[in-house]
Design an enzyme around this catalytic site. Structure first.
Site, PDB file in Angstrom:
ATOM      1  N   ASN A 216       0.882  -1.056   0.085  1.00 26.28           N
ATOM      2  CA  ASN A 216      -0.060  -0.157  -0.124  1.00 26.28           C
ATOM      3  C   ASN A 216       0.880   1.303   0.276  1.00 26.28           C
ATOM      4  O   ASN A 216       1.867   1.232   0.610  1.00 26.28           O
ATOM      5  CB  ASN A 216      -1.204   0.109   1.125  1.00 26.28           C
ATOM      6  N   CYS A 227      -4.095   0.641  -2.451  1.00 27.53           N
ATOM      7  CA  CYS A 227      -4.331  -0.339  -1.629  1.00 27.53           C
ATOM      8  C   CYS A 227      -2.991  -1.212  -2.295  1.00 27.53           C
ATOM      9  O   CYS A 227      -2.795  -1.010  -3.548  1.00 27.53           O
ATOM     10  CB  CYS A 227      -5.328  -1.190  -1.581  1.00 27.53           C
ATOM     11  N   GLU A 229      -3.338  -4.300  -3.113  1.00 26.69           N
ATOM     12  CA  GLU A 229      -3.762  -5.010  -4.221  1.00 26.69           C
ATOM     13  C   GLU A 229      -3.833  -4.413  -5.667  1.00 26.69           C
ATOM     14  O   GLU A 229      -3.383  -4.855  -6.514  1.00 26.69           O
ATOM     15  CB  GLU A 229      -5.310  -5.439  -3.918  1.00 26.69           C
ATOM     16  N   CYS A 259     -10.314  -4.873   0.574  1.00 28.02           N
ATOM     17  CA  CYS A 259     -11.509  -3.752   0.430  1.00 28.02           C
ATOM     18  C   CYS A 259     -12.413  -4.106  -0.740  1.00 28.02           C
ATOM     19  O   CYS A 259     -11.914  -4.689  -1.473  1.00 28.02           O
ATOM     20  CB  CYS A 259     -10.938  -2.315   0.586  1.00 28.02           C
ATOM     21  N   CYS A 262     -11.064  -3.047  -4.018  1.00 31.41           N
ATOM     22  CA  CYS A 262     -10.034  -4.024  -4.629  1.00 31.41           C
ATOM     23  C   CYS A 262     -10.723  -5.383  -5.012  1.00 31.41           C
ATOM     24  O   CYS A 262      -9.897  -5.889  -5.692  1.00 31.41           O
ATOM     25  CB  CYS A 262      -8.788  -4.210  -3.472  1.00 31.41           C
TER      26      CYS A 262
HETATM   27  N1  THU Z   1      -5.332  -1.600   2.714  1.00 31.70           N
HETATM   28  C1  THU Z   1      -4.608  -2.425   1.636  1.00 31.70           C
HETATM   29  O1  THU Z   1      -3.601  -2.212   1.024  1.00 31.70           O
HETATM   30  N2  THU Z   1      -5.262  -3.487   1.276  1.00 31.70           N
HETATM   31  C2  THU Z   1      -6.272  -4.148   1.982  1.00 31.70           C
HETATM   32  O2  THU Z   1      -6.734  -5.351   1.743  1.00 31.70           O
HETATM   33  C3  THU Z   1      -6.910  -3.400   2.962  1.00 31.70           C
HETATM   34  C4  THU Z   1      -6.397  -1.916   3.297  1.00 31.70           C
HETATM   35  C5  THU Z   1      -4.417  -0.397   3.129  1.00 31.70           C
HETATM   36  C6  THU Z   1      -5.076   0.778   2.615  1.00 31.70           C
HETATM   37  C7  THU Z   1      -4.363   1.876   3.555  1.00 31.70           C
HETATM   38  O3  THU Z   1      -3.207   2.134   3.159  1.00 31.70           O
HETATM   39  C8  THU Z   1      -4.230   1.032   4.788  1.00 31.70           C
HETATM   40  O4  THU Z   1      -4.463  -0.326   4.345  1.00 31.70           O
HETATM   41  C9  THU Z   1      -5.197   1.189   5.917  1.00 31.70           C
HETATM   42  O5  THU Z   1      -6.686   1.331   5.359  1.00 31.70           O
END
Ligand code: THU
Length: 305
Positions: A216, A227, A229, A259, A262
């Site tokens: 992320n 994110c 993903e 999320c 994603c």
């Molecule tokens: N986040 C992801 O990168 N992937 C996920 O599956 C859940 C959330 C990140 C987004 C943000 O940078 C941090 O986690 C908190 O939400």
């Protein structure tokens, strides 16, 4: 590197290798003996790259492109003799990463320019493979004809044909999953998440066995963050791959799940059965499918044509 060679080849399950051997010998094939082979597939950016180590015989680096289709296939490849396989393997593994290792015992027979492989593959079982090496100016009609005749002699019926390579079969059986977990662990260390302090690592396997990662990436202007993903999908698409075959998501949470946005992005390139491994830093906590994560999702099929 030598000029590309061409093959026409076909492979299928072999429920009775002794009977296949007898039929090939009765048909006049020559028995060239048994070879032990270890193929290490590297996570190449495009096409496929493997180091083949053979006993007896030496080692070769093989780069090739091949479509997976249930018919006699044509493949173009490059071959390079490798005098120091262990050193080369260490260098390639450090640079590209290893996707999967295929070990097999192969009995080689020759018949009229066609190689007949009776293969016993670790973790998969017995297969028969036919390989006609094409002359440089051939239109491949003769090679297809030879394969068709041999198929009949050996009883390699349509229902036994296997279009996927051994590496793809092993990966589909979960052989590469721990490598993806290790990659997600490593990329998570590079997350840029100073605002949430929630570090996420994702690793994806594509349809060629290529492995892609992302973390992320947050931003002082919060909505501009992305994110893990999304980062990994960008890397996969940029490599030329078009499918996601397996997903690893890792974070230090009880159970991290992608999320909503994603899930939609992953679904664009995957199938309802695609496995998604939800991991903590120590490894897999739960495995679900894309269909479970995004039931009744919107897709390209829902758009008007
Ligand atoms: N986040 C992801 O990168 N992937 C996920 O599956 C859940 C959330 C990140 C987004 C943000 O940078 C941090 O986690 C908190 O939400």
């Amino acid at each position: 590197m030598s000029a590309p060679h061409r093959n026409v080849e076909l492979k299928g399950h072999d429920p009775d290798p002794a009977a296949t051997l007898a039929a090939a010998l009765a048909h006049g094939a020559s028995d060239e003996g048994v070879i032990r082979q270890r193929d290490t597939y590297l996570a190449a950016r495009t096409g496929r790259l493997k180091l083949r180590e053979q006993e007896p015989g030496g080692a070769q680096l093989i780069a090739y492109e091949r479509a997976d289709e249930a018919s006699a296939r044509q493949s173009a490849y490059h071959l390079v003799d490798v005098p120091e396989p262990a050193a080369l393997l260490a260098a390639l593994d450090a640079a590209l990463g290893t996707s999967v290792v295929v070990e097999k015992e192969r009995r080689l027979l020759l018949h009229d320019g066609v190689r007949i492989h009776l293969d016993r593959v670790r973790g998969l079982g017995s297969y028969v493979e036919l390989e006609a090496v094409a002359a440089p100016d051939s239109d491949l009609a003769a090679e297809h004809g030879k394969l068709a005749r041999l198929r009949e002699v050996l009883g390699l019926t349509d229902d036994r044909v296997v279009p996927e390579g051994y590496a793809a079969l092993l990966l589909a059986a979960g052989e590469g999953t721990q490598r993806l977990v290790a990659l997600a662990h490593a990329v998570r260390e590079h997350a840029h998440a100073p605002y949430s302090r929630f570090h996420v690592g994702v690793a994806l396997r594509d349809e060629h066995g290529g492995l892609h990662t992302g973390a992320n990436v947050e931003n002082a202007s919060y909505p501009q963050g992305q994110c893990a993903e999304t980062s990994a999908i960008g890397a996969l698409v940029g490599s030329g791959a078009t499918r996601i075959e397996e997903v690893v998501v890792m974070a230090d949470a009880e159970l991290v799940t992608p999320c909503g946005g994603c899930r939609q992005r992953l679904a664009e390139f995957s199938s309802p059965g695609t496995p998604v491994h939800l991991c903590g830093p120590e490894g897999i906590r739960r495995t679900v499918t894309m269909g479970e994560l995004l039931p009744l999702g919107f897709g390209a099929r829902d758009l008007p044509t």
